[in-house]
Design an enzyme around this catalytic site. Structure first.
Site, PDB file in Angstrom:
ATOM      1  N   PRO A 121       0.831  -1.295  -0.246  1.00 59.88           N
ATOM      2  CA  PRO A 121      -0.021   0.114  -0.073  1.00 59.88           C
ATOM      3  C   PRO A 121       0.663   1.237  -0.063  1.00 59.88           C
ATOM      4  O   PRO A 121       1.681   1.308   0.799  1.00 59.88           O
ATOM      5  CB  PRO A 121      -0.905  -0.254   1.333  1.00 59.88           C
ATOM      6  CG  PRO A 121      -0.841  -1.639   1.538  1.00 59.88           C
ATOM      7  CD  PRO A 121       0.494  -2.157   0.939  1.00 59.88           C
ATOM      8  N   CYS A 122       0.406   2.138  -0.663  1.00 64.61           N
ATOM      9  CA  CYS A 122       1.346   3.238  -1.220  1.00 64.61           C
ATOM     10  C   CYS A 122       1.024   4.633  -0.851  1.00 64.61           C
ATOM     11  O   CYS A 122       1.635   5.655  -1.081  1.00 64.61           O
ATOM     12  CB  CYS A 122       1.487   3.359  -2.761  1.00 64.61           C
ATOM     13  SG  CYS A 122      -0.346   3.733  -3.309  1.00 64.61           S
ATOM     14  N   GLN A 123      -0.064   4.755   0.263  1.00 66.11           N
ATOM     15  CA  GLN A 123      -0.555   5.928   0.644  1.00 66.11           C
ATOM     16  C   GLN A 123       0.631   6.862   1.413  1.00 66.11           C
ATOM     17  O   GLN A 123       0.659   8.168   1.020  1.00 66.11           O
ATOM     18  CB  GLN A 123      -1.786   5.887   1.711  1.00 66.11           C
ATOM     19  CG  GLN A 123      -3.041   5.427   1.080  1.00 66.11           C
ATOM     20  CD  GLN A 123      -3.193   3.806   1.209  1.00 66.11           C
ATOM     21  OE1 GLN A 123      -2.059   3.247   1.307  1.00 66.11           O
ATOM     22  NE2 GLN A 123      -4.346   3.278   0.826  1.00 66.11           N
TER      23      GLN A 123
ATOM     24  N   PHE B 195       3.599   7.114   0.168  1.00 61.38           N
ATOM     25  CA  PHE B 195       4.475   7.209  -0.720  1.00 61.38           C
ATOM     26  C   PHE B 195       3.853   8.272  -1.629  1.00 61.38           C
ATOM     27  O   PHE B 195       4.723   9.225  -2.342  1.00 61.38           O
ATOM     28  CB  PHE B 195       4.942   6.375  -1.667  1.00 61.38           C
ATOM     29  CG  PHE B 195       5.825   5.373  -0.795  1.00 61.38           C
ATOM     30  CD1 PHE B 195       6.785   5.443   0.280  1.00 61.38           C
ATOM     31  CD2 PHE B 195       5.347   3.760  -0.814  1.00 61.38           C
ATOM     32  CE1 PHE B 195       7.479   4.305   0.935  1.00 61.38           C
ATOM     33  CE2 PHE B 195       5.983   2.677  -0.066  1.00 61.38           C
ATOM     34  CZ  PHE B 195       6.739   3.194   0.932  1.00 61.38           C
TER      35      PHE B 195
ATOM     36  N   ASN C 289       5.016   0.286  -7.125  1.00 57.95           N
ATOM     37  CA  ASN C 289       4.639   1.163  -6.361  1.00 57.95           C
ATOM     38  C   ASN C 289       4.486   2.488  -7.148  1.00 57.95           C
ATOM     39  O   ASN C 289       4.789   2.701  -8.197  1.00 57.95           O
ATOM     40  CB  ASN C 289       5.653   1.324  -5.210  1.00 57.95           C
ATOM     41  CG  ASN C 289       5.083   1.586  -3.743  1.00 57.95           C
ATOM     42  OD1 ASN C 289       4.184   2.775  -3.532  1.00 57.95           O
ATOM     43  ND2 ASN C 289       4.770   0.480  -2.949  1.00 57.95           N
TER      44      ASN C 289
END
Length: 368
Positions: free
Chosen positions: A84-86, A88, A125
């Site tokens: 999960p990339c929130q 970044f 990502n």
């Protein structure tokens, strides 16, 4: 390898976009893991094997999980995943740093790679990963993989360059034990031999107009496929699923109607072309934007929150239209609550992009 097929495991599998690409590239995705309830429901509805719905931090020995699905460590050829990339994302102005809790899931991905030690892995990502801590974070990640015996190839890929009707930049880190992976050359746009697939190619001509309604879960097509991309989307489909939108009030409808193709609400406010009662505060030009029919879409995130507008009709995108812009085929269902599905679609890896990467990696692996 098992039963003559390369075996893949998908970590942080989400709605299944990465798995769909791996499957279409010829991998047997034998195990998928995700902790999100709605992701697991959608994945299970669309794939032969339902995912394990579990927080990966709670899996202390991944080999035990492999044994539960009758897999040995040596049979796993590829581990893929998009943590999960929130933490970044450049859209995250508040907690965008390496200490964000979601960023720690990258370390969990590394931990499992080191434990299982497959011949190859793919980590996907957001592009913002590259600039966390001025690049130190990704350098540390690559060093961790290299210390485990992998030769690393990393780079930023734009989905539009590979036939997806969307400008979507994502980072891919690909590791191999016995060779060095090379990213495939772009097939579309200025760097390729084919023109970009546009929003119009994806959405116009064969989908029913909603004419002020919020749509239906099952509808007939209104015409034959209009182009090669629509033929691909409609493979094995006889009707359209999940062509539904969020209901909007009259003020929102007036605001949408005022915006021409390729423009945003911010543009109209800056030019003084918007009625006073329709003006609201917007942070950037990606909010309330009407898509251009002759170009790829802007990045599909949570397209309801971004208020992305259909190129011709005066409404927001439907679930099916957003899924098409992500390159999901029409048979792929998003049948749960609309707000959850809007988020899942926006978070997904475009299946066409993951397939392109997976095909080239598979060919490299089979050559040895």
């Amino acid at each position: 390898m098992k039963d003559g097929k390369l075996v893949a495991v998908d970590l942080f599998s989400g709605a299944g976009g990465l798995s769909e690409g791996l499957k279409n590239a010829g991998f047997d995705v034998t195990l998928a893991v995700d902790s999100d309830y709605y992701s697991c429901l959608v994945y299970g509805e669309n794939h032969r094997i339902p995912p394990l719905c579990k927080d990966i931090k709670e899996i202390t020995r991944f080999e035990t999980l492999l044994k539960a699905v009758d897999l040995k460590k040596r049979e796993v050829d590829l581990i893929a995943g998009g943590p999960p990339c929130q933490g970044f994302s450049v859209a995250n102005k508040i907690t965008r740093n390496e200490n964000n809790e979601t960023n720690k899931l990258v370390k969990e991905f590394i931990r499992i790679i080191k434990e299982i030690h497959p011949p190859a892995f793919i980590m996907e990502n957001v592009a913002g990963l590259m600039s966390i801590s001025e690049g130190d974070f990704i350098n540390d990640v690559i060093s961790d993989f290299e210390s485990a015996g992998y030769t690393i190839t990393n780079g930023k890929l734009n989905a539009a360059d590979y036939g997806v009707p969307q400008m979507r930049n994502r980072i891919f880190i690909v590791g191999m034990q016995h060779s060095k992976y090379v990213f495939p050359k772009p097939s579309h746009g200025p760097k390729g031999k084919k023109p970009y697939v546009s929003v119009g190619n994806a959405l116009l001509g064969d989908l029913p107009e909603l004419n002020g309604s919020t749509g239906e879960r099952i509808l007939p097509y209104t015409a034959n496929p209009q182009n090669k991309f629509q033929r691909h989307l409609r493979l094995s489909s006889t009707r359209i699923y999940d062509h539904i939108i969020t209901k909007n009030n009259e003020t929102v409808k007036r605001r949408i109607s005022a915006i021409p193709q390729g423009a945003s609400l911010c543009d109209l406010i800056e030019r003084g072309e918007l009625a006073e009662d329709l003006i609201i505060k917007v942070d950037h030009k990606s909010v309330y934007r009407r898509l251009s029919s002759d170009m790829p879409s802007v990045t599909i995130g949570n397209f309801r929150k971004a208020m992305l507008i259909h190129p011709i009709e005066n409404r927001l995108l439907s679930l099916r239209e957003a899924a098409r812009l992500q390159s999901f085929q029409d048979k792929y269902r998003f049948s749960r609550g609309i707000s959850h599905m809007q988020q899942l679609i926006g978070n997904s890896v475009p299946p066409l992009l993951s397939k392109v990467v997976a095909v080239s990696l598979k060919n490299k692996m089979l050559k040895g």
